[in-house]
Design an enzyme around this catalytic site. Structure first.
Site, short mmCIF file in Angstrom:
data_model
loop_
_atom_site.label_atom_id
_atom_site.label_comp_id
_atom_site.label_asym_id
_atom_site.label_seq_id
_atom_site.Cartn_x
_atom_site.Cartn_y
_atom_site.Cartn_z
N ASP A 157 0.85 -1.29 0.13
CA ASP A 157 0.01 0.09 -0.01
C ASP A 157 0.97 1.27 0.07
O ASP A 157 2.07 1.17 0.34
CB ASP A 157 -0.73 -0.04 1.41
CG ASP A 157 -1.79 1.29 1.26
OD1 ASP A 157 -2.20 1.81 0.32
OD2 ASP A 157 -2.29 1.50 2.39
N SER A 158 0.36 2.36 -0.41
CA SER A 158 1.18 3.66 -0.13
C SER A 158 1.52 3.88 1.12
O SER A 158 2.33 4.70 1.49
CB SER A 158 0.11 4.84 -0.76
OG SER A 158 -0.93 4.74 -0.12
N GLU A 214 -7.19 7.80 11.63
CA GLU A 214 -5.75 7.75 12.21
C GLU A 214 -5.41 8.42 13.39
O GLU A 214 -4.30 8.27 14.29
CB GLU A 214 -4.94 8.43 11.24
CG GLU A 214 -5.00 7.50 9.97
CD GLU A 214 -4.07 8.01 8.61
OE1 GLU A 214 -3.20 9.12 8.61
OE2 GLU A 214 -3.69 6.80 7.65
N TYR A 234 -0.60 8.44 -2.51
CA TYR A 234 -0.61 8.12 -4.13
C TYR A 234 -1.79 8.89 -4.71
O TYR A 234 -1.53 9.21 -5.94
CB TYR A 234 -0.72 6.75 -4.39
CG TYR A 234 0.53 5.72 -4.21
CD1 TYR A 234 1.69 6.34 -3.77
CD2 TYR A 234 0.49 4.39 -4.68
CE1 TYR A 234 2.79 5.58 -3.55
CE2 TYR A 234 1.36 3.72 -4.40
CZ TYR A 234 2.62 4.01 -3.88
OH TYR A 234 3.76 3.60 -3.77
N GLY A 235 -2.87 9.11 -4.08
CA GLY A 235 -3.90 9.68 -4.80
C GLY A 235 -3.70 10.98 -5.50
O GLY A 235 -4.28 10.80 -6.60
N CYS A 283 -3.94 -0.99 -2.09
CA CYS A 283 -3.81 0.38 -2.28
C CYS A 283 -5.13 0.49 -3.37
O CYS A 283 -4.79 0.10 -4.53
CB CYS A 283 -2.60 0.75 -2.62
SG CYS A 283 -2.62 2.57 -3.04
N ASN A 284 -6.08 1.08 -3.02
CA ASN A 284 -6.95 1.66 -4.04
C ASN A 284 -6.22 2.27 -5.04
O ASN A 284 -6.78 2.04 -6.34
CB ASN A 284 -8.17 2.25 -3.42
CG ASN A 284 -9.22 1.49 -2.53
OD1 ASN A 284 -9.90 1.06 -3.35
ND2 ASN A 284 -9.18 1.68 -1.41
N CYS A 324 -12.40 2.01 1.20
CA CYS A 324 -11.12 2.48 1.63
C CYS A 324 -10.85 1.58 2.86
O CYS A 324 -11.73 1.33 3.83
CB CYS A 324 -11.37 4.02 2.16
SG CYS A 324 -9.91 4.53 2.83
N THR A 325 -9.54 1.14 2.84
CA THR A 325 -9.12 0.24 4.05
C THR A 325 -9.12 0.71 5.05
O THR A 325 -9.15 -0.06 6.24
CB THR A 325 -7.65 -0.11 3.51
OG1 THR A 325 -6.81 0.79 3.21
CG2 THR A 325 -7.68 -0.97 2.35
N HIS A 326 -9.38 2.19 5.57
CA HIS A 326 -9.47 2.57 6.77
C HIS A 326 -10.71 2.54 7.37
O HIS A 326 -11.14 2.60 8.75
CB HIS A 326 -9.20 4.20 6.89
CG HIS A 326 -7.70 4.47 7.02
ND1 HIS A 326 -6.78 4.11 5.72
CD2 HIS A 326 -6.89 4.89 7.96
CE1 HIS A 326 -5.50 4.46 6.01
NE2 HIS A 326 -5.62 5.03 7.48
#
Lengths: 278, 278
Positions: free
Chosen positions: A11-12, A154, A43-44, A75-76, A186-188
């Site tokens: 992932d980023s 986060e 990365y977005g 990573c999306n 989104c992984t979060h």
């Protein structure tokens, strides 16, 4: 019998650690090598060509140095622009984090209306809309960006009044659409599942990209005979291209106690991306 | 780019042709080589060791002679007893017909109660119950045998009063259980979908093993980079170990007009199985 080589996950940054968590829980005999490209995060805002170059570099490292038997693009952004190329050029199976969740959500809906939430960057990229077309998903897919959700996670703030108010506002278009299934794209976001479920109502099914990616990974390992033989939980490896101490501190919140230490990994330097609104 | 080798599909007889149909519809650029082992049909009453030997023989033929890039075990009996061995010993990916449907049904249920219908042999084998345990499906899975369904389909009688009455009787235990999702765990059953839906009620979601197997096949082809490049529909090949004329005549009812002719294939002779009640 069984292939004991590790699975590569990248992932980023940190978000992919929720995919790693799901993999560890579902496939306890598998060893992971996780790369968090925190030096070039996020990365977005970067161009597709730049993200593809990063992805190539990371996958080459995972395959050539770490001898992984499979790669999970957790990573999306990378999954939406680099997956086809990685699959065509990498000698091991590659799964991304977009299609598994979408497929599961399309399967789970009763009324044919699926909602997808993601970062501003992911939604603007059209990744889910494109994947829905490519997979010929018949459900109507409505995407909504949720800027701010990642920051709450986060900070470890997943059930405050503030996050509830924000969720009410960001999710109201999906409630108006009457979606009966919501993909956490989104992984979060699984960390906000309770708040999101409260806002959407108990009848709306939440689908986690992380869990579905783990299910697809299991399927691919099994069908290709690449699964590890049963064994006690192996020690996973975590590599960060940025500050290793920060990676461990932030990462433990998302992955859990298995993340005790991380190793440094170096990739080509890249200029910081333009300011991003997530 | 792309791998133009065919996909191998096999069944003890005709039922797997519904899986072939789903594959053709979902993956129009892929070529199929279908083996119907009608000379040794049905597999249901045979010992697990015998079925494993048949499956080994057919897969060896598909890989060595027909150069297939992947194998779909479109036979419930073979998938339930031979899949692990085939995956461990075959150099190409192998998917079975049991797990894809079960996974999708477990994903689709809202109330956690999933019904599975299959032939007497499949249900008695415990294949679905075993797979549910292995996949750690959390839904409650109730199986019901539906003797007679296959015979109605093979006679082309899919919506008569008689089949409706039989369905009412066979499905009533599942209605009492309150299942909200029903897996059609026999490749013939999609032909009875309308009757089954009438009996179960419109709120019960029907999941087709054939469709779900095709979805998993697509995932595996894509993740391994084995998908064919886009091309006009290739001509599929159909091989039968028994009477080829009978195979074509019966098979067209299940597959459709693409089945114009079949080739003979020879496997080791085996004694006919004991009488079976399906």
């Amino acid at each position: 019998m069984g292939d004991d080589r590790p699975i590569g996950v990248f992932d980023s940054g940190f978000g992919g650690l929720t995919v790693a968590r799901a993999l560890i829980d579902l496939l306890p005999s598998e060893q992971l090598v996780y790369v968090g490209d925190t030096a070039r995060y996020p990365y977005g805002p970067r161009s597709a060509e730049e993200v593809r170059a990063f992805a190539r570099e990371i996958v080459a490292r995972l395959v050539d140095v770490d001898d992984v038997k499979m790669v999970v693009v957790a990573c999306n952004t990378a999954a939406s622009v680099a997956l086809d190329e990685l699959r065509a050029t990498t000698g091991v199976p590659v799964v991304g984090v977009i299609e598994p969740g979408l497929r599961a959500a399309a399967r789970a809906t009763r009324n044919g209306r699926v909602g997808v939430i993601g970062t501003t960057g992911t939604v603007a990229s059209g990744a889910y809309a494109n994947a829905a077309r490519r997979l010929r998903v018949v459900a109507e897919v409505t995407c909504a960006a949720c800027p701010g959700f990642v920051e709450f996670v986060e900070r470890g703030e997943t059930s405050s009044d503030q996050v509830h108010v924000l969720a009410e506002r960001l999710l109201s278009p999906l409630r108006r659409e009457g979606v009966d299934t919501l993909l956490l794209g989104c992984t979060h976001y699984p960390f906000l599942a309770r708040t999101i479920a409260d806002v959407m109502g108990r009848d709306v099914v939440l689908v986690s990209s992380a869990d579905e990616t783990a299910f697809d990974t299991r399927l691919i390992l099994e069908s290709t005979g690449l699964g590890a033989a049963p064994r006690p939980a192996p020690e996973h490896r975590f590599l960060s291209s940025g500050d290793v101490g920060w990676f461990v501190e932030m990462g433990r919140r998302l992955l859990g106690p298995e993340l005790e230490r991380a190793e440094a990994v170096h990739f080509r330097a890249a200029p910081p991306p333009a300011a991003e609104s997530r």
